[in-house]
Design a protein around this motif. Structure first.
Motif, PDB file in Angstrom:
ATOM      1  N   ALA A   1      -3.055   3.697   5.609  1.00  0.00           N
ATOM      2  CA  ALA A   1      -2.621   2.439   5.008  1.00  0.00           C
ATOM      3  C   ALA A   1      -3.348   1.227   5.585  1.00  0.00           C
ATOM      4  O   ALA A   1      -3.572   0.237   4.881  1.00  0.00           O
ATOM      5  CB  ALA A   1      -1.110   2.268   5.198  1.00  0.00           C
ATOM      6  N   ARG A   2      -3.727   1.279   6.847  1.00  0.00           N
ATOM      7  CA  ARG A   2      -4.373   0.122   7.468  1.00  0.00           C
ATOM      8  C   ARG A   2      -5.668  -0.257   6.756  1.00  0.00           C
ATOM      9  O   ARG A   2      -5.987  -1.443   6.633  1.00  0.00           O
ATOM     10  CB  ARG A   2      -4.659   0.402   8.938  1.00  0.00           C
ATOM     11  CG  ARG A   2      -3.465   0.184   9.855  1.00  0.00           C
ATOM     12  CD  ARG A   2      -3.869   0.389  11.314  1.00  0.00           C
ATOM     13  NE  ARG A   2      -2.796   0.022  12.200  1.00  0.00           N
ATOM     14  CZ  ARG A   2      -2.557  -1.210  12.619  1.00  0.00           C
ATOM     15  NH1 ARG A   2      -3.337  -2.195  12.198  1.00  0.00           N
ATOM     16  NH2 ARG A   2      -1.561  -1.473  13.434  1.00  0.00           N
ATOM     17  N   SER A   3      -6.403   0.739   6.319  1.00  0.00           N
ATOM     18  CA  SER A   3      -7.705   0.459   5.723  1.00  0.00           C
ATOM     19  C   SER A   3      -7.641   0.217   4.224  1.00  0.00           C
ATOM     20  O   SER A   3      -8.639  -0.144   3.619  1.00  0.00           O
ATOM     21  CB  SER A   3      -8.674   1.618   6.003  1.00  0.00           C
ATOM     22  OG  SER A   3      -8.170   2.828   5.453  1.00  0.00           O
ATOM     23  N   SER A   4      -6.470   0.401   3.599  1.00  0.00           N
ATOM     24  CA  SER A   4      -6.378   0.201   2.157  1.00  0.00           C
ATOM     25  C   SER A   4      -4.970  -0.219   1.750  1.00  0.00           C
ATOM     26  O   SER A   4      -4.081   0.630   1.594  1.00  0.00           O
ATOM     27  CB  SER A   4      -6.763   1.481   1.402  1.00  0.00           C
ATOM     28  OG  SER A   4      -6.587   1.304   0.011  1.00  0.00           O
ATOM     29  N   PRO A   5      -4.733  -1.528   1.583  1.00  0.00           N
ATOM     30  CA  PRO A   5      -3.423  -1.977   1.093  1.00  0.00           C
ATOM     31  C   PRO A   5      -3.073  -1.382  -0.270  1.00  0.00           C
ATOM     32  O   PRO A   5      -1.899  -1.169  -0.577  1.00  0.00           O
ATOM     33  CB  PRO A   5      -3.588  -3.501   1.015  1.00  0.00           C
ATOM     34  CG  PRO A   5      -4.700  -3.826   1.945  1.00  0.00           C
ATOM     35  CD  PRO A   5      -5.624  -2.646   1.894  1.00  0.00           C
ATOM     36  N   VAL A   6      -4.085  -1.128  -1.100  1.00  0.00           N
ATOM     37  CA  VAL A   6      -3.831  -0.555  -2.426  1.00  0.00           C
ATOM     38  C   VAL A   6      -3.260   0.853  -2.290  1.00  0.00           C
ATOM     39  O   VAL A   6      -2.263   1.207  -2.941  1.00  0.00           O
ATOM     40  CB  VAL A   6      -5.127  -0.535  -3.263  1.00  0.00           C
ATOM     41  CG1 VAL A   6      -4.879   0.152  -4.604  1.00  0.00           C
ATOM     42  CG2 VAL A   6      -5.641  -1.941  -3.484  1.00  0.00           C
ATOM     43  N   ALA A   7      -3.887   1.668  -1.427  1.00  0.00           N
ATOM     44  CA  ALA A   7      -3.372   3.013  -1.192  1.00  0.00           C
ATOM     45  C   ALA A   7      -1.974   2.955  -0.597  1.00  0.00           C
ATOM     46  O   ALA A   7      -1.096   3.747  -0.948  1.00  0.00           O
ATOM     47  CB  ALA A   7      -4.323   3.771  -0.265  1.00  0.00           C
ATOM     48  N   ARG A   8      -1.762   1.999   0.310  1.00  0.00           N
ATOM     49  CA  ARG A   8      -0.441   1.846   0.926  1.00  0.00           C
ATOM     50  C   ARG A   8       0.619   1.530  -0.121  1.00  0.00           C
ATOM     51  O   ARG A   8       1.703   2.130  -0.123  1.00  0.00           O
ATOM     52  CB  ARG A   8      -0.494   0.727   1.966  1.00  0.00           C
ATOM     53  CG  ARG A   8       0.873   0.379   2.577  1.00  0.00           C
ATOM     54  CD  ARG A   8       0.736  -0.708   3.623  1.00  0.00           C
ATOM     55  NE  ARG A   8       0.226  -1.949   3.037  1.00  0.00           N
ATOM     56  CZ  ARG A   8      -0.400  -2.893   3.738  1.00  0.00           C
ATOM     57  NH1 ARG A   8      -0.646  -2.725   5.020  1.00  0.00           N
ATOM     58  NH2 ARG A   8      -0.801  -4.002   3.137  1.00  0.00           N
ATOM     59  N   ALA A   9       0.319   0.597  -1.029  1.00  0.00           N
ATOM     60  CA  ALA A   9       1.292   0.220  -2.056  1.00  0.00           C
ATOM     61  C   ALA A   9       1.616   1.397  -2.962  1.00  0.00           C
ATOM     62  O   ALA A   9       2.787   1.693  -3.240  1.00  0.00           O
ATOM     63  CB  ALA A   9       0.758  -0.949  -2.871  1.00  0.00           C
ATOM     64  N   GLY A  10       0.569   2.107  -3.432  1.00  0.00           N
ATOM     65  CA  GLY A  10       0.809   3.246  -4.310  1.00  0.00           C
ATOM     66  C   GLY A  10       1.569   4.359  -3.629  1.00  0.00           C
ATOM     67  O   GLY A  10       2.525   4.916  -4.187  1.00  0.00           O
ATOM     68  N   GLY A  11       1.161   4.702  -2.409  1.00  0.00           N
ATOM     69  CA  GLY A  11       1.843   5.770  -1.685  1.00  0.00           C
ATOM     70  C   GLY A  11       3.279   5.434  -1.373  1.00  0.00           C
ATOM     71  O   GLY A  11       4.170   6.294  -1.442  1.00  0.00           O
ATOM     72  N   LEU A  12       3.537   4.156  -1.054  1.00  0.00           N
ATOM     73  CA  LEU A  12       4.899   3.756  -0.703  1.00  0.00           C
ATOM     74  C   LEU A  12       5.827   3.845  -1.912  1.00  0.00           C
ATOM     75  O   LEU A  12       6.947   4.373  -1.814  1.00  0.00           O
ATOM     76  CB  LEU A  12       4.883   2.327  -0.154  1.00  0.00           C
ATOM     77  CG  LEU A  12       6.227   1.759   0.301  1.00  0.00           C
ATOM     78  CD1 LEU A  12       6.829   2.606   1.419  1.00  0.00           C
ATOM     79  CD2 LEU A  12       6.073   0.307   0.749  1.00  0.00           C
ATOM     80  N   VAL A  13       5.381   3.339  -3.070  1.00  0.00           N
ATOM     81  CA  VAL A  13       6.240   3.379  -4.264  1.00  0.00           C
ATOM     82  C   VAL A  13       6.501   4.823  -4.670  1.00  0.00           C
ATOM     83  O   VAL A  13       7.642   5.182  -5.013  1.00  0.00           O
ATOM     84  CB  VAL A  13       5.602   2.589  -5.417  1.00  0.00           C
ATOM     85  CG1 VAL A  13       6.435   2.758  -6.692  1.00  0.00           C
ATOM     86  CG2 VAL A  13       5.505   1.120  -5.066  1.00  0.00           C
TER      87      VAL A  13
END
Length: 535
Positions: A284-296
């Motif tokens: 998640a640190r290197s990609s806010p987009v991946a973090r948002a998708g994975g979290l939802v």
């Protein structure tokens, strides 16, 4: 939030190609999984009655009307089509297809503004979402699922628009999602959490707190829509709680475990759904987009666990989370300064999983499938595609029974049903519902069954309705030359349950889709015999 206005240029060739590839995959997959589930006909019946001026009622004349639906806005949308005498089973699928096509195009466009600009990357992402069996099946299923998924996605995507979020559009999508499904407010909240996770990755958003007001407005709009529906429910249906919620089993440790099995079953069939969010959250640190998708997606899975899952095939509850799973994959691709070899391998793996599942060749060991078995009324677990085939076959069979009954029944007659969709819709009969979905008193008196599927935990027996004197206890289609009791449980005709009922054999025409040499058989109340055309 890094979806910038300056990047909102005309669609490039790569994006146009990716959208076309995704749409082609979606069209093929939707054709492969084309069906209308039995529950969709419940909505169709409400929409038809609303169009005919009978109100939002399943059984005309009941007062107060029972809220046996969970998708108010979908019924309102379908009602004008019913007034135009359109085939709702076709209209609903067309609307579902349009909604899923928009979701796919919007998600790819969003990803193209987040750094996924290569032709290969965008096309693979379009293929993965378009070919995902849950996405295709519930594009076609006749329910509000595809429209709901679009609205949930737009809540997130419109909030993520920069330099200024499109708050009004996000608010409208949030209100529509809240009215499309009774748990819409929950999913709006998940989309807002995703937007927050993405926004906090933006330096400008962190320093100025510019993400707080838009998110609050969207949540307020969704809450207002929820409260308005609550007031409508009380004033029209004379109840604070939807009947669809009343028939569900309360959350418990056993239902939580069953929900875990539900999510685990889908992830076993499509393991990329487990891998993508976990990797996205880990990186998640290197990609806010991946973090948002994975979290939802992860939160959507947790919610499905909390509510105990759903009996329908191919993870219907999780379809709104699928665009976010693809967002997680895209975020891994778009990580700055990273090679694309690993994300390409992951996308290829996801595509292979989709194809194998569609072919009913998912590599799931039988021991694992049985350990994850959550449909208690079935002796053994089958693949999700096999269960989908059964749903399709049963819905078609029940629709034929409804059409057959329509040839013989009279107004004001009634029937006891466990499957209250297609048979009720095509026959027009008043329904006594074993599971209480469209019967308020039965829902209140229902008891928990020891072995049941999600959503069917509580029921009453057929004997419960005998004091109401239903016209028909059962109806089915059988070969004309088969023994009279074919299709009945052994010994049923000798039971006290049917002492006031008589087996009736009624002819069916060779046209209308009925099998040659078949007939309609019913258990009909003896006092009703000789009263009309079915005598």
């Amino acid at each position: 939030m890094i979806h910038s206005e300056s990047s909102a240029t005309p669609l490039g060739a790569n994006l146009r190609l990716a959208i076309c590839v995704g749409w082609l995959a979606l069209a093929v997959s939707t054709w492969r999984f084309g069906f209308v589930c039995d529950d969709a006909f419940i909505s169709f019946r409400y929409a038809d009655h609303l169009a005919r001026g009978l109100g939002l009622t399943f059984n005309p004349g009941e007062r107060p009307p029972v809220e046996g639906y969970s998708n108010l806005f979908w019924i309102v949308v379908l009602s004008p089509m019913a007034a135009l005498s359109l085939d709702l089973s076709v209209a609903a699928r067309v609307l579902g297809g349009l909604c899923s096509a928009l979701t796919l195009a919007s998600s790819l466009r969003f990803l193209s503004h987040q750094g996924v600009t290569s032709r290969v990357g965008l096309s693979l992402l379009g293929l993965v979402l378009g070919s995902a069996p849950p996405f295709a099946a519930w594009t076609s299923g006749g329910l509000e699922t595809a429209a709901f998924a679009l609205c949930v996605w737009l809540v997130f995507e419109r909030l993520a628009w920069r330099p200024e979020p499109r708050v009004l559009q996000s608010c409208l999508a949030a209100a529509a999602a809240t009215l499309l499904r009774v748990d819409g407010l929950v999913w709006v909240g998940l989309a807002v959490v995703g937007a927050l996770a993405l926004g906090r990755g933006s330096t400008a958003a962190r320093s100025h707190g510019s993400w707080i007001k838009p998110l609050g407005l969207v949540l307020a709009c969704a809450l207002a829509a929820y409260l308005l529906q609550l007031v409508f429910r009380w004033s029209y249906h004379d109840d604070w709680l939807s009947n669809t919620a009343r028939v569900k089993r309360p959350t418990s440790w056993s239902s939580l475990w069953r929900g875990t099995q539900y999510v685990g079953t889908l992830c076993a069939e499509l393991p990329w759904l487990l891998a993508a969010p976990l990797l996205a959250l880990a990186l998640a640190r290197s990609s806010p987009v991946a973090r948002a998708g994975g979290l939802v997606f992860a939160l959507g899975c947790f919610y499905a666990m909390l509510v105990g899952g759903d009996f329908m095939a191919l993870g219907r509850f999780l379809m709104p989370a699928l665009p976010f799973a693809v967002l997680a994959l895209g975020g891994l691709w778009a990580r700055p300064g990273r090679a694309t070899r690993f994300p390409m391998a992951l996308l290829s793996f996801a595509l292979v999983c989709n194809v194998l599942c569609s072919m009913n060749r998912a590599l799931v060991p039988d021991a694992l499938r049985q350990a994850l078995h959550f449909r208690g009324n079935d002796a053994r677990a089958v693949s999700e595609v096999e269960f989908w085939r059964g749903m399709r076959a049963r819905a078609s069979e029940w629709a034929q029974v409804g059409r057959a009954l329509a040839l013989h029944v009279q107004p004001q007659e009634s029937i006891v049903l466990a499957n209250v969709g297609a048979t009720a819709y095509y026959s027009g009969l008043a329904v006594h519902d074993v599971f209480g979905l469209v019967d308020r008193q039965a829902a209140r008196d229902a008891t928990v069954r020891p072995r049941a599927s999600p959503g069917h935990d509580r029921a009453v027996s057929m004997e419960y309705f005998l004091p109401r004197r239903p016209t028909y206890l059962l109806a089915w289609i059988a070969p004309r030359d088969s023994p009279p009791q074919t299709g009945l449980a052994p010994g049923m005709m000798q039971s006290s349950l049917v002492r006031d009922y008589q087996l009736q054999q009624l002819p069916l025409p060779g046209s209308g889709g009925f099998a040659p040499n078949s007939e309609l058989r019913t258990l009909r109340l003896r006092s009703a015999l000789g009263a009309g055309p079915g005598s």
